[in-house]
Design a protein around this motif. Structure first.
Motif, short mmCIF file in Angstrom:
data_model
loop_
_atom_site.label_atom_id
_atom_site.label_comp_id
_atom_site.label_asym_id
_atom_site.label_seq_id
_atom_site.Cartn_x
_atom_site.Cartn_y
_atom_site.Cartn_z
N VAL A 195 0.86 -1.18 0.00
CA VAL A 195 0.00 0.00 0.00
C VAL A 195 0.90 1.24 0.00
CG1 VAL A 195 -1.84 1.24 1.17
CG2 VAL A 195 -1.76 -1.26 1.30
N ARG A 205 -7.13 7.32 2.64
CA ARG A 205 -7.41 6.49 1.47
C ARG A 205 -6.71 5.14 1.57
NH1 ARG A 205 -3.93 4.07 -1.61
NH2 ARG A 205 -2.66 5.96 -1.59
N GLU A 209 -8.33 1.33 1.73
CA GLU A 209 -7.88 0.22 0.87
C GLU A 209 -7.58 -1.03 1.70
OE1 GLU A 209 -3.97 -0.74 -1.90
OE2 GLU A 209 -4.73 1.32 -1.85
N GLN A 212 -10.89 -2.61 2.69
CA GLN A 212 -11.55 -3.27 1.57
C GLN A 212 -10.89 -4.61 1.23
OE1 GLN A 212 -11.53 -0.38 -1.58
NE2 GLN A 212 -12.83 1.06 -0.44
N THR A 213 -9.57 -4.71 1.40
CA THR A 213 -8.84 -5.94 1.08
C THR A 213 -8.70 -6.86 2.29
OG1 THR A 213 -6.74 -4.77 1.41
CG2 THR A 213 -7.58 -4.90 -0.85
#
Length: 324
Positions: A195, A205, A209, A212-213
């Motif tokens: 990331v 942000r 991420e 979400q993963t």
């Protein structure tokens, strides 16, 4: 020339030569250091180390501080170029600072503090024989240090399988860290997700991420940007329920879960000795790059409790510092 005139000329020449040599010996060196708006721990250690060696600003040394606008190679290089014409020795912090200095000068002696892998990224030829105009103190004692940080996460988080690796775009530490981590991850049965962030403003942000993963933990790559964003990163990790491992001890004090790395103040004090050697006439090319004298493991037990983690007794016993 008459004998008396000849002797007088010799005495005059000897006088001016002795005077010039005395002036050279008593010449005050100007040391420039490039830092953020608030003084970093590494530069604090540098100034402390110079005082311990007997240097007094304005008396037997001149210190010039130059602030950089952002922890990027471009902005650090701008700061370095601004101060370079006025200094005899330059001190920079972090891998990004080292890379910026490398691109800015091949003449002025440079001492770096806390560079991840100076040989791998081309700052010096070897640790023992740096060559060129740079020497300093490393942050990582070996490539395996990142593997050790990943292992610590697997010990504190039961059943850990997905780990986010957070680093800055353009930071030479990032690819170096990934090489070590990707080598060790299979043996630890962990999948890694890279990331990248461009700035501290990118962090929300980045954590979205990670959510979400379905990341289960976070390992932060040590670098100038992540050092400057310690508090924001620790807070976001806690809010998102992510146990975090860092290289900077300051991260645990800010609320991160665990750190494994050197003390930055100590690294700065080590670098002061290298500056002293250069002032006394040694060349950076001949001064070996030093490694951290000691690594420290710190844990924040309040953070562990907030995350619902029970730290194994074996890990508690190995910790050098516990924040309760």
């Amino acid at each position: 020339m008459k004998r008396r005139g000849f002797i007088g000329a010799l005495l005059s020449a000897a006088f001016w030569q002795t005077t010039a040599q005395a002036q050279e010996r008593t010449r005050v060196a100007t040391v420039g250091y490039v830092d953020a708006a608030s003084r970093s721990a590494g530069m604090e250690g540098l100034l402390t180390g110079l005082r311990e060696l007997g240097y007094v600003d304005g008396k037997n040394i001149r210190l010039v501080r130059q602030q950089f606008a952002a922890p990027t190679v471009e902005k650090m290089k701008e700061a370095i170029l601004a101060v370079l014409p006025y200094v005899d020795i330059l001190v920079v912090g972090g891998t990004v600072g080292g890379v910026a200095a490398k691109s800015a000068t091949a003449e002025i002696p440079v001492v770096f503090i806390s560079v991840g892998a100076p040989v791998d990224i081309g700052l010096v030829r070897s640790l023992a024989k740096p060559g060129g105009n740079m020497t300093g103190v490393t942050f990582e004692a070996a490539e395996e240090t990142y593997a050790k940080r990943l292992q610590l996460l697997t010990e504190v988080v039961p059943g850990l399988s997905n780990v986010a690796i957070l680093g800055a775009v353009g930071d030479p530490n990032f690819p170096f860290a990934m090489v070590s981590l990707e080598r060790s991850a299979p043996g630890l049965k962990v999948l890694l997700t890279r990331v990248a962030v461009n700035s501290a403003d990118d962090l929300p942000r980045a954590f979205d991420e990670m959510k979400q993963t379905r990341q289960q933990a976070l390992l932060v790559v040590s670098g100038s940007l992540t050092y400057g964003s310690i508090k924001e990163t620790a807070d976001l990790a806690l809010v998102n329920g992510l146990p975090s491992c860092h290289g900077f001890r300051e991260a645990v004090a800010a609320g991160g879960l665990i750190t494994f790395g050197p003390d930055l103040v100590s690294l700065g004090r080590q670098s002061a000795r290298l500056v002293d050697k250069i002032i006394k006439g040694e060349r950076p090319a001949d001064i070996p790059v030093e490694q951290p004298a000691q690594y420290v493991m710190s844990m924040n037990l309040r953070t562990a409790k907030a995350l619902g983690l029970t730290v194994p007794p074996s890990l508690l016993a190995r910790a050098d510092e516990l924040i309760e």
